[in-house]
Design a protein around this motif. Structure first.
Motif, mmCIF file in Angstrom:
data_model
loop_
_atom_site.group_PDB
_atom_site.id
_atom_site.type_symbol
_atom_site.label_atom_id
_atom_site.label_comp_id
_atom_site.label_asym_id
_atom_site.label_seq_id
_atom_site.Cartn_x
_atom_site.Cartn_y
_atom_site.Cartn_z
ATOM 1 N N ARG A 169 10.732 10.167 -6.173
ATOM 2 C CA ARG A 169 9.352 10.565 -5.930
ATOM 3 C C ARG A 169 9.263 11.796 -5.028
ATOM 4 O O ARG A 169 8.163 12.241 -4.705
ATOM 5 C CB ARG A 169 8.551 9.417 -5.291
ATOM 6 C CG ARG A 169 8.426 8.160 -6.122
ATOM 7 C CD ARG A 169 7.600 8.356 -7.399
ATOM 8 N NE ARG A 169 6.307 8.953 -7.126
ATOM 9 C CZ ARG A 169 5.851 10.050 -7.698
ATOM 10 N NH1 ARG A 169 6.562 10.677 -8.588
ATOM 11 N NH2 ARG A 169 4.678 10.526 -7.386
ATOM 12 N N PHE A 173 -4.022 -6.304 -4.890
ATOM 13 C CA PHE A 173 -4.354 -6.293 -3.468
ATOM 14 C C PHE A 173 -5.227 -7.468 -3.049
ATOM 15 O O PHE A 173 -5.053 -8.023 -1.976
ATOM 16 C CB PHE A 173 -5.067 -4.983 -3.096
ATOM 17 C CG PHE A 173 -4.134 -3.848 -2.872
ATOM 18 C CD1 PHE A 173 -3.412 -3.758 -1.691
ATOM 19 C CD2 PHE A 173 -3.964 -2.864 -3.834
ATOM 20 C CE1 PHE A 173 -2.538 -2.707 -1.464
ATOM 21 C CE2 PHE A 173 -3.093 -1.813 -3.623
ATOM 22 C CZ PHE A 173 -2.383 -1.736 -2.441
ATOM 23 N N TYR A 174 -6.189 -7.820 -3.910
ATOM 24 C CA TYR A 174 -7.208 -8.774 -3.450
ATOM 25 C C TYR A 174 -7.016 -10.184 -3.997
ATOM 26 O O TYR A 174 -7.701 -11.105 -3.594
ATOM 27 C CB TYR A 174 -8.597 -8.253 -3.803
ATOM 28 C CG TYR A 174 -8.916 -6.937 -3.135
ATOM 29 C CD1 TYR A 174 -8.987 -6.852 -1.744
ATOM 30 C CD2 TYR A 174 -9.122 -5.778 -3.871
ATOM 31 C CE1 TYR A 174 -9.254 -5.653 -1.118
ATOM 32 C CE2 TYR A 174 -9.395 -4.568 -3.255
ATOM 33 C CZ TYR A 174 -9.463 -4.512 -1.883
ATOM 34 O OH TYR A 174 -9.726 -3.317 -1.257
ATOM 35 N N ARG A 180 -6.413 5.817 -14.047
ATOM 36 C CA ARG A 180 -7.725 5.221 -13.829
ATOM 37 C C ARG A 180 -7.802 3.801 -14.406
ATOM 38 O O ARG A 180 -8.383 2.903 -13.814
ATOM 39 C CB ARG A 180 -8.762 6.107 -14.504
ATOM 40 C CG ARG A 180 -10.179 5.838 -14.142
ATOM 41 C CD ARG A 180 -11.047 6.908 -14.757
ATOM 42 N NE ARG A 180 -10.770 8.216 -14.160
ATOM 43 C CZ ARG A 180 -11.319 8.636 -13.036
ATOM 44 N NH1 ARG A 180 -12.161 7.865 -12.403
ATOM 45 N NH2 ARG A 180 -11.022 9.803 -12.539
ATOM 46 N N THR A 240 3.309 5.558 -6.033
ATOM 47 C CA THR A 240 3.516 5.313 -7.455
ATOM 48 C C THR A 240 2.304 5.793 -8.224
ATOM 49 O O THR A 240 1.223 5.273 -8.026
ATOM 50 C CB THR A 240 3.684 3.799 -7.712
ATOM 51 O OG1 THR A 240 4.687 3.318 -6.842
ATOM 52 C CG2 THR A 240 4.059 3.530 -9.135
ATOM 53 N N PRO A 241 2.477 6.797 -9.081
ATOM 54 C CA PRO A 241 1.302 7.285 -9.797
ATOM 55 C C PRO A 241 0.775 6.236 -10.771
ATOM 56 O O PRO A 241 1.536 5.658 -11.547
ATOM 57 C CB PRO A 241 1.816 8.515 -10.534
ATOM 58 C CG PRO A 241 3.288 8.451 -10.483
ATOM 59 C CD PRO A 241 3.709 7.492 -9.448
ATOM 60 N N THR A 242 -0.519 5.971 -10.686
ATOM 61 C CA THR A 242 -1.148 5.081 -11.659
ATOM 62 C C THR A 242 -2.328 5.836 -12.252
ATOM 63 O O THR A 242 -2.708 6.895 -11.763
ATOM 64 C CB THR A 242 -1.667 3.801 -10.989
ATOM 65 O OG1 THR A 242 -2.542 4.169 -9.925
ATOM 66 C CG2 THR A 242 -0.531 2.962 -10.459
ATOM 67 N N ARG A 270 0.836 -1.203 0.000
ATOM 68 C CA ARG A 270 0.000 0.000 0.000
ATOM 69 C C ARG A 270 0.870 1.251 0.000
ATOM 70 O O ARG A 270 0.582 2.216 -0.720
ATOM 71 C CB ARG A 270 -0.937 -0.080 1.199
ATOM 72 C CG ARG A 270 -1.161 1.167 1.968
ATOM 73 C CD ARG A 270 -1.703 0.854 3.321
ATOM 74 N NE ARG A 270 -3.141 1.041 3.292
ATOM 75 C CZ ARG A 270 -3.858 1.374 4.368
ATOM 76 N NH1 ARG A 270 -3.284 1.503 5.529
ATOM 77 N NH2 ARG A 270 -5.144 1.547 4.288
ATOM 78 N N LEU A 288 -4.703 -3.136 -10.133
ATOM 79 C CA LEU A 288 -4.481 -2.862 -8.708
ATOM 80 C C LEU A 288 -5.414 -3.689 -7.834
ATOM 81 O O LEU A 288 -5.013 -4.167 -6.768
ATOM 82 C CB LEU A 288 -4.667 -1.364 -8.426
ATOM 83 C CG LEU A 288 -3.595 -0.469 -9.046
ATOM 84 C CD1 LEU A 288 -3.911 0.993 -8.835
ATOM 85 C CD2 LEU A 288 -2.232 -0.796 -8.458
ATOM 86 N N VAL A 289 -6.657 -3.861 -8.281
ATOM 87 C CA VAL A 289 -7.572 -4.738 -7.539
ATOM 88 C C VAL A 289 -6.990 -6.142 -7.472
ATOM 89 O O VAL A 289 -6.963 -6.778 -6.413
ATOM 90 C CB VAL A 289 -8.970 -4.753 -8.207
ATOM 91 C CG1 VAL A 289 -9.812 -5.893 -7.645
ATOM 92 C CG2 VAL A 289 -9.678 -3.428 -7.967
ATOM 93 N N ILE A 295 2.350 1.494 -3.697
ATOM 94 C CA ILE A 295 1.400 1.907 -4.738
ATOM 95 C C ILE A 295 0.911 3.334 -4.487
ATOM 96 O O ILE A 295 0.655 4.079 -5.427
ATOM 97 C CB ILE A 295 0.208 0.922 -4.820
ATOM 98 C CG1 ILE A 295 0.694 -0.504 -5.127
ATOM 99 C CG2 ILE A 295 -0.794 1.360 -5.868
ATOM 100 C CD1 ILE A 295 1.244 -0.707 -6.520
ATOM 101 N N THR A 296 0.796 3.731 -3.204
ATOM 102 C CA THR A 296 0.381 5.101 -2.907
ATOM 103 C C THR A 296 1.365 6.102 -3.508
ATOM 104 O O THR A 296 0.961 7.127 -4.056
ATOM 105 C CB THR A 296 0.296 5.317 -1.383
ATOM 106 O OG1 THR A 296 -0.705 4.456 -0.859
ATOM 107 C CG2 THR A 296 -0.058 6.757 -1.046
ATOM 108 N N TYR A 307 -6.947 0.387 -12.579
ATOM 109 C CA TYR A 307 -7.778 -0.124 -11.486
ATOM 110 C C TYR A 307 -7.870 -1.654 -11.457
ATOM 111 O O TYR A 307 -7.639 -2.266 -10.405
ATOM 112 C CB TYR A 307 -9.163 0.529 -11.554
ATOM 113 C CG TYR A 307 -10.126 0.059 -10.497
ATOM 114 C CD1 TYR A 307 -10.092 0.590 -9.204
ATOM 115 C CD2 TYR A 307 -11.065 -0.923 -10.775
ATOM 116 C CE1 TYR A 307 -10.967 0.151 -8.239
ATOM 117 C CE2 TYR A 307 -11.954 -1.354 -9.805
ATOM 118 C CZ TYR A 307 -11.890 -0.817 -8.537
ATOM 119 O OH TYR A 307 -12.765 -1.260 -7.580
ATOM 120 N N PRO A 308 -8.168 -2.326 -12.596
ATOM 121 C CA PRO A 308 -8.267 -3.801 -12.529
ATOM 122 C C PRO A 308 -6.954 -4.450 -12.078
ATOM 123 O O PRO A 308 -6.987 -5.401 -11.281
ATOM 124 C CB PRO A 308 -8.603 -4.210 -13.974
ATOM 125 C CG PRO A 308 -9.148 -2.982 -14.611
ATOM 126 C CD PRO A 308 -8.493 -1.821 -13.953
#
Lengths: 206, 310
Positions: free
Chosen positions: B272, B99-100, B89, B85-87, B79, B95-96, B82-83, B92-93
């Motif tokens: 960064r 994490f999950y 929109r 690290t700029p990603t 977390r 990153l989901v 990734i926070t 999203y898939p």
């Protein structure tokens, strides 16, 4: 009782998911009458801002929200009215003779503080949309109220529009220096100044 | 907990007690004057008490608790990564999934001890899955950069860190039931190397070793810290399956890896524009600030032990 538990659950979840960190850069968390104005990317914005305040300030700090969205359905009505004690405004101006700012002025006159999103709607891009005029007119009508810019960083990545599952990224809520409107300051000048003050709190975009 | 583990934790407790005493005396000598270095030192020592207590409780509860503990460590590290690290929109898939799906799956594979899978899951399967997920968004802006960043975060924060609890899956002849001590040895040697580099640097540091990447690291701190931590690693050979000289060599290897891990992670932070990865450990910064050296040391240590001892 149930409302308070619900509020604890919501703020607790918001803080757990985002690790919410409050940075009081330009003012202290004291019970002064204030309008916190913030950038708006997500429905979670006011929850996170509210959760970033010390618990003693939360009951007297009321989010301003659009009645058109929050009056739909019993759950939304319960959340906005009973849990967050929100100030609902009529964005559609269904009664043209009524002053749309009146509910906010009433709340300020009761001694409450407000959470306001002057962009008026959720911003899908970077930066800030142009501000609506309400912030200026409220500040003029109640000059003793402090206007505090608040930048909510990263929440647009935690809860992108149209996605159900939040990402557990870290968010920061930065509180800037309070503004007040100059004696002869025009609406456009003040709104531009307020927008700059808010943008100055944003971390650099990559 | 067996006798050796208990002895080890008593030893660490004594060490921390001495550190706390020194911190208290320094604070008193400074009197009422504010000294940020001493305050930070005391905050670090206090955080060490908490970290040792958490690891101690996990050891006492057993293997599953240790796997769960490092799962959480990986979660906090990922977390933070990734926070910063700029990603976009459209990530999203990916990153989901990170994490999950990837994070729990890696620890499940470690938990059931499926070496053939946990060793290649992220470097092979996830390496191919992530860019596929990222491509679904139809966004080609900085595509390679974005896909690499998510992959890199998972490699460092999940793959590398998971090799610490993976030490529990090794079958070492004559060392049955004592694998927790391998974890204790690795974490202790690498962390002591960090601490001793900091102490030697503060006491004798003059020449900066990598001024552009990590301005606080000095040649004196590096040499003193690595040498002392290697000596301690060798002296603790009795809790490992290694002979004295083997323990010394392996300690040297993990300390050097840990040092360069610190430099690499510091270079990313500099790029960064931040000083720390996060704020969750008082005085230290974020989880990754405390973990950077372990990330680099753990996989190599795992494979050294697996190749020659298991």
């Amino acid at each position: 009782m149930f409302e308070r538990l619900f509020a604890h659950a919501i703020t607790g979840a918001a803080r757990l998911i985002t690790g919410a960190r409050s940075l009081w850069l330009g003012c202290a968390p004291v019970p002064t009458k204030r309008i916190y104005f913030a950038n708006h990317c997500s429905h979670g914005d006011f929850v996170l801002l509210w959760a970033s305040l010390p618990p003693s300030l939360r009951p007297r700090t009321r989010p301003v929200a659009g009645a058109d969205y929050w009056q739909k359905g019993a759950v939304r009505r319960f959340v906005i009215n009973r849990v967050f004690n929100g100030v609902l405004i009529d964005r559609d101006r269904s009664d043209p003779s009524a002053n749309p700012l009146q509910p906010m002025l009433d709340a300020l006159d009761l001694g409450d503080s407000l959470i306001l999103f002057p962009e008026g709607t959720r911003n899908q891009g970077d930066g800030l949309l142009p501000f609506k005029g309400g912030l200026y007119r409220l500040g003029q009508a109640r000059p003793e109220v402090e206007l505090v810019p608040v930048w909510i960083a990263n929440l647009n990545r935690v809860m992108p529009k149209g996605r159900a599952l939040p990402l557990p990224l870290l968010c920061t809520v930065s509180f800037g220096e309070p503004l007040s409107i100059g004696p002869a300051e025009a609406k456009e000048d003040f709104l531009a100044r307020a927008r700059e003050a808010l943008l100055a709190l944003a971390p650099e975009q990559a | 907990m067996d006798r050796n583990t208990l002895l080890l934790f008593i030893g660490i407790g004594l060490l921390l007690a001495i550190a706390s005493l020194i911190g208290y005396l320094l604070k008193r000598r400074a009197g009422g004057t504010e000294n940020p270095v001493i305050d930070n030192l005391n905050a670090r020592i206090n955080a060490w008490w908490v970290m040792v207590a958490v690891i101690g409780i996990a050891f006492w509860l057993g293997h599953t608790a240790v796997v769960v503990l490092f799962y959480l460590v990986s979660f906090f590290a990922l977390r933070e990564f990734i926070t910063l690290t700029p990603t976009r929109r459209s990530d999203y898939p990916a990153l989901v999934a990170a994490f999950y799906f990837v994070l729990p799956m890696q620890y499940l594979l470690v938990g059931i001890g499926w070496y053939g899978m946990f060793a290649i899951f992220i470097p092979v399967y996830v390496f191919l899955l992530l860019p596929i997920l990222a491509s679904l968004g139809g966004d080609s802006t900085r595509f390679l950069e974005r896909a690499s960043k998510v992959q890199w975060g998972l490699m460092i924060a999940v793959f590398c860190v998971s090799h610490v609890p993976a030490l529990l899956t090794l079958d070492i002849r004559g060392y049955e039931g004592r694998n927790l001590l391998l974890i204790a040895w690795l974490v202790m040697v690498v962390q002591l190397s960090d601490v001793l580099q900091y102490v030697c640097g503060k006491l004798a540091g003059k020449r900066k070793i990598a001024p552009n990447l990590s301005p606080s690291k000095t040649v004196e701190g590096f040499v003193g810290g690595v040498a002392l931590a290697t000596a301690i690693g060798a002296a603790l050979f009795w809790i490992t399956p290694f002979a004295l000289w083997q323990a010394a060599l392996i300690a040297l290897a993990v300390n050097l890896l840990g040092f360069f891990g610190g430099i690499v992670m510091s270079a990313i932070k500099r790029d960064r524009g931040v000083k720390d990865w996060g704020h969750m450990i008082e005085g230290h910064g974020g989880m990754l600030d405390r973990l950077d050296s372990v990330c680099f040391a753990a996989p190599i240590f795992f494979h050294l032990v697996r190749y020659w001892w298991a």
